[in-house]
Design a protein around this motif. Structure first.
Motif, PDB file in Angstrom:
ATOM      1  N   GLN A   7      -8.411   3.435   6.016  1.00 48.40           N
ATOM      2  CA  GLN A   7      -7.727   3.227   4.724  1.00 48.40           C
ATOM      3  C   GLN A   7      -8.285   3.946   3.753  1.00 48.40           C
ATOM      4  O   GLN A   7      -7.591   3.868   2.224  1.00 48.40           O
ATOM      5  CB  GLN A   7      -7.860   1.574   4.509  1.00 48.40           C
ATOM      6  N   SER A   8      -9.484   4.186   3.468  1.00 45.19           N
ATOM      7  CA  SER A   8     -10.161   5.181   2.615  1.00 45.19           C
ATOM      8  C   SER A   8      -8.999   6.581   2.248  1.00 45.19           C
ATOM      9  O   SER A   8      -9.676   7.076   1.424  1.00 45.19           O
ATOM     10  CB  SER A   8     -10.993   5.008   2.649  1.00 45.19           C
ATOM     11  N   ARG A   9      -9.010   6.821   3.580  1.00 44.80           N
ATOM     12  CA  ARG A   9      -8.130   8.490   3.580  1.00 44.80           C
ATOM     13  C   ARG A   9      -6.288   8.069   3.040  1.00 44.80           C
ATOM     14  O   ARG A   9      -5.905   8.890   2.344  1.00 44.80           O
ATOM     15  CB  ARG A   9      -8.354   8.935   4.806  1.00 44.80           C
ATOM     16  N   LEU A  14      -3.745   8.890  -1.995  1.00 45.92           N
ATOM     17  CA  LEU A  14      -2.322   8.083  -3.188  1.00 45.92           C
ATOM     18  C   LEU A  14      -3.031   8.676  -4.246  1.00 45.92           C
ATOM     19  O   LEU A  14      -1.942   8.604  -4.986  1.00 45.92           O
ATOM     20  CB  LEU A  14      -2.222   6.752  -2.997  1.00 45.92           C
ATOM     21  N   VAL A  15      -4.609   8.298  -4.124  1.00 45.15           N
ATOM     22  CA  VAL A  15      -4.622   9.042  -5.747  1.00 45.15           C
ATOM     23  C   VAL A  15      -4.619  10.562  -6.281  1.00 45.15           C
ATOM     24  O   VAL A  15      -4.394  10.834  -7.038  1.00 45.15           O
ATOM     25  CB  VAL A  15      -5.934   8.777  -5.823  1.00 45.15           C
ATOM     26  N   ALA A  59       5.262  10.216  -1.547  1.00 49.08           N
ATOM     27  CA  ALA A  59       4.835   9.192  -1.455  1.00 49.08           C
ATOM     28  C   ALA A  59       5.108   8.310  -0.051  1.00 49.08           C
ATOM     29  O   ALA A  59       4.594   7.508   0.293  1.00 49.08           O
ATOM     30  CB  ALA A  59       5.278   7.911  -2.747  1.00 49.08           C
ATOM     31  N   ALA A  60       6.868   8.450  -0.436  1.00 42.11           N
ATOM     32  CA  ALA A  60       7.080   7.944   1.104  1.00 42.11           C
ATOM     33  C   ALA A  60       6.810   8.128   2.540  1.00 42.11           C
ATOM     34  O   ALA A  60       6.519   7.262   3.355  1.00 42.11           O
ATOM     35  CB  ALA A  60       9.094   8.031   1.375  1.00 42.11           C
ATOM     36  N   TRP A  61       6.780   9.486   2.184  1.00 40.11           N
ATOM     37  CA  TRP A  61       5.931  10.150   3.608  1.00 40.11           C
ATOM     38  C   TRP A  61       4.366   9.386   3.837  1.00 40.11           C
ATOM     39  O   TRP A  61       4.456   9.489   5.528  1.00 40.11           O
ATOM     40  CB  TRP A  61       6.438  11.676   3.504  1.00 40.11           C
ATOM     41  N   LEU A  62       3.681   9.584   3.041  1.00 42.57           N
ATOM     42  CA  LEU A  62       2.678   9.085   3.001  1.00 42.57           C
ATOM     43  C   LEU A  62       2.190   7.448   3.106  1.00 42.57           C
ATOM     44  O   LEU A  62       1.357   7.291   4.092  1.00 42.57           O
ATOM     45  CB  LEU A  62       1.789   9.243   2.019  1.00 42.57           C
ATOM     46  N   MET A  63       3.463   6.674   2.762  1.00 41.18           N
ATOM     47  CA  MET A  63       3.196   5.695   3.528  1.00 41.18           C
ATOM     48  C   MET A  63       4.185   5.086   4.916  1.00 41.18           C
ATOM     49  O   MET A  63       3.284   4.210   5.315  1.00 41.18           O
ATOM     50  CB  MET A  63       3.805   4.475   1.762  1.00 41.18           C
TER      51      MET A  63
END
Length: 69
Positions: A7-9, A14-15, A59-63
């Motif tokens: 979760q922190s990664r 995202l930041v 963003a889509a790839w990260l999520m």
């Protein structure tokens, strides 16, 4: 105490994505792209749509990347 783990990664990534978006859409960079010499190509619209597509894609790839695990 700060949370550790996936979760922190995800939050850190995202930041970082927001920071990249801020740099890509900062006015000085847009002005430089707008003033590129070319007789036929509109560099500003090409740059804006490309930067927008890259940010949305990342963003889509990260999520989705973390949701599958």
């Amino acid at each position: 105490m700060t949370p550790s783990g996936p979760q922190s990664r995800k939050t850190e990534r995202l930041v970082a994505l927001v920071a990249i978006a801020l740099v890509l859409f900062c006015p000085p960079l847009i002005i430089v792209v707008d003033r590129l010499p070319s007789p036929h190509i509109g560099w500003l619209s090409l740059y804006l749509f490309s930067a927008w597509a890259i940010i949305i894609g990342l963003a889509a790839w990260l999520m989705e990347h973390r949701a599958g695990r």
